[in-house]
Design a protein around this motif. Structure first.
Motif, short mmCIF file in Angstrom:
data_model
loop_
_atom_site.label_atom_id
_atom_site.label_comp_id
_atom_site.label_asym_id
_atom_site.label_seq_id
_atom_site.Cartn_x
_atom_site.Cartn_y
_atom_site.Cartn_z
N GLN A 5 0.85 -1.19 0.00
CA GLN A 5 0.00 0.00 0.00
C GLN A 5 0.89 1.24 0.00
O GLN A 5 2.02 1.19 0.47
CB GLN A 5 -0.88 0.00 1.25
N VAL A 6 0.37 2.33 -0.50
CA VAL A 6 1.12 3.57 -0.57
C VAL A 6 0.58 4.54 0.47
O VAL A 6 -0.63 4.68 0.63
CB VAL A 6 1.02 4.21 -1.98
N ILE A 7 1.50 5.18 1.21
CA ILE A 7 1.11 6.24 2.12
C ILE A 7 1.95 7.48 1.79
O ILE A 7 3.00 7.38 1.16
CB ILE A 7 1.29 5.87 3.61
N THR A 8 1.48 8.62 2.23
CA THR A 8 2.21 9.87 2.03
C THR A 8 2.44 10.48 3.40
O THR A 8 1.56 10.47 4.26
CB THR A 8 1.38 10.83 1.16
N ALA A 9 3.63 11.01 3.59
CA ALA A 9 3.95 11.65 4.87
C ALA A 9 4.80 12.89 4.60
O ALA A 9 5.61 12.91 3.68
CB ALA A 9 4.71 10.68 5.77
N ARG A 10 4.60 13.90 5.42
CA ARG A 10 5.44 15.10 5.33
C ARG A 10 6.63 14.89 6.26
O ARG A 10 6.46 14.56 7.43
CB ARG A 10 4.65 16.33 5.73
N ILE A 11 7.81 15.11 5.73
CA ILE A 11 9.05 14.90 6.48
C ILE A 11 9.82 16.22 6.54
O ILE A 11 10.00 16.89 5.52
CB ILE A 11 9.93 13.83 5.81
N ASP A 12 10.26 16.56 7.71
CA ASP A 12 11.08 17.74 7.93
C ASP A 12 12.35 17.64 7.07
O ASP A 12 12.92 16.54 6.96
CB ASP A 12 11.44 17.80 9.42
N PRO A 13 12.81 18.73 6.47
CA PRO A 13 14.02 18.66 5.62
C PRO A 13 15.24 18.09 6.34
O PRO A 13 16.03 17.36 5.74
CB PRO A 13 14.26 20.13 5.23
N GLU A 14 15.39 18.39 7.61
CA GLU A 14 16.53 17.85 8.36
C GLU A 14 16.44 16.33 8.47
O GLU A 14 17.44 15.62 8.31
CB GLU A 14 16.57 18.49 9.75
N VAL A 15 15.24 15.83 8.74
CA VAL A 15 15.04 14.38 8.84
C VAL A 15 15.23 13.74 7.46
O VAL A 15 15.84 12.68 7.34
CB VAL A 15 13.66 14.05 9.43
N MET A 16 14.74 14.39 6.41
CA MET A 16 14.90 13.85 5.07
C MET A 16 16.37 13.75 4.69
O MET A 16 16.78 12.79 4.04
CB MET A 16 14.14 14.69 4.04
N VAL A 19 17.58 10.68 6.26
CA VAL A 19 17.08 9.52 5.50
C VAL A 19 17.92 9.33 4.24
O VAL A 19 18.32 8.20 3.92
CB VAL A 19 15.58 9.69 5.15
N ASP A 20 18.17 10.40 3.53
CA ASP A 20 18.97 10.31 2.31
C ASP A 20 20.38 9.80 2.61
O ASP A 20 20.93 8.98 1.88
CB ASP A 20 19.03 11.66 1.60
N ARG A 21 20.95 10.30 3.68
CA ARG A 21 22.30 9.87 4.07
C ARG A 21 22.32 8.38 4.39
O ARG A 21 23.20 7.64 3.95
CB ARG A 21 22.76 10.70 5.27
N LEU A 22 21.34 7.93 5.15
CA LEU A 22 21.24 6.53 5.52
C LEU A 22 20.97 5.66 4.30
O LEU A 22 21.57 4.59 4.14
CB LEU A 22 20.14 6.34 6.57
N ALA A 23 20.06 6.11 3.43
CA ALA A 23 19.74 5.36 2.21
C ALA A 23 20.99 5.18 1.35
O ALA A 23 21.26 4.07 0.85
CB ALA A 23 18.65 6.07 1.43
N ALA A 24 21.76 6.23 1.19
CA ALA A 24 22.99 6.16 0.39
C ALA A 24 24.00 5.20 1.03
O ALA A 24 24.61 4.39 0.33
CB ALA A 24 23.59 7.55 0.22
N ALA A 25 24.14 5.29 2.34
CA ALA A 25 25.11 4.45 3.04
C ALA A 25 24.74 2.97 2.97
O ALA A 25 25.62 2.11 2.91
CB ALA A 25 25.23 4.89 4.50
N GLN A 26 23.45 2.68 2.96
CA GLN A 26 23.00 1.29 2.96
C GLN A 26 22.63 0.77 1.57
O GLN A 26 22.27 -0.39 1.42
CB GLN A 26 21.80 1.12 3.90
N GLY A 27 22.67 1.66 0.59
CA GLY A 27 22.28 1.24 -0.76
C GLY A 27 20.81 0.89 -0.84
O GLY A 27 20.40 0.00 -1.57
N ARG A 28 20.00 1.61 -0.10
CA ARG A 28 18.55 1.37 -0.06
C ARG A 28 17.82 2.62 -0.52
O ARG A 28 18.38 3.72 -0.56
CB ARG A 28 18.09 1.03 1.37
N SER A 29 16.54 2.45 -0.80
CA SER A 29 15.73 3.60 -1.22
C SER A 29 15.08 4.24 0.00
O SER A 29 14.97 3.63 1.07
CB SER A 29 14.63 3.15 -2.19
N ARG A 30 14.63 5.48 -0.19
CA ARG A 30 13.86 6.14 0.87
C ARG A 30 12.64 5.29 1.23
O ARG A 30 12.31 5.13 2.40
CB ARG A 30 13.35 7.50 0.39
#
Length: 96
Positions: A5-16, A19-30
Motif C-alpha cells: 500500500q502507498v502512504i504519504t507523509a510530510r518529512i522535515d528537511p533535516e530528517v529527510m 534519511v537520504d544519508r542513511l539510504a545512500a550508506a545502505q544502498g537502499r531507497s527512501r
C-alpha cells in the motif's frame, strides 16, 4: 497487482537529509527505509499495547500483587541470597 500500500507523509528537511544519508550508506531507497521504520515502530507499539492489555486483564481477574506483597517478596529474596552467599563463603573458608 501489488500487495503493498502507498502512504504519504510530510518529512522535515533535516530528517529527510538523514534519511537520504542513511539510504545512500545502505544502498537502499527512501521507500525501503520508510517501510522498515514504520514496520518496526508498528510492531513495537503493538507489542506494548498487547503487554498493557495483558496487565489490565490480569488486574481485572484479580491476578496481581500489592506493593506490600512485592516489597515482602523482594525482602525474602534478599534474605535468601545473603544466606546463600554466607553459606558459600563458609564452605570456602572450611576448604581453605
Amino acid at each position: 497487482m501489488s500487495k503493498s500500500q502507498v502512504i504519504t507523509a510530510r518529512i522535515d528537511p533535516e530528517v529527510m537529509a538523514l534519511v537520504d544519508r542513511l539510504a545512500a550508506a545502505q544502498g537502499r531507497s527512501r521507500s525501503w527505509l520508510a517501510a522498515r521504520a514504520i514496520e518496526k515502530m508498528a510492531r513495537a507499539e503493538t507489542a506494548f499495547l498487547d503487554f498493557v492489555k495483558e496487565g489490565e486483564d490480569a488486574i481485572a481477574r484479580g491476578d496481581y500483587l500489592t506493593q506490600e506483597q512485592i516489597e515482602a517478596w523482594i525482602t525474602e529474596m534478599k534474605v535468601g541470597a545473603r544466606a546463600k552467599i554466607a553459606a558459600q563463603k563458609h564452605e570456602r573458608d572450611e576448604a581453605a
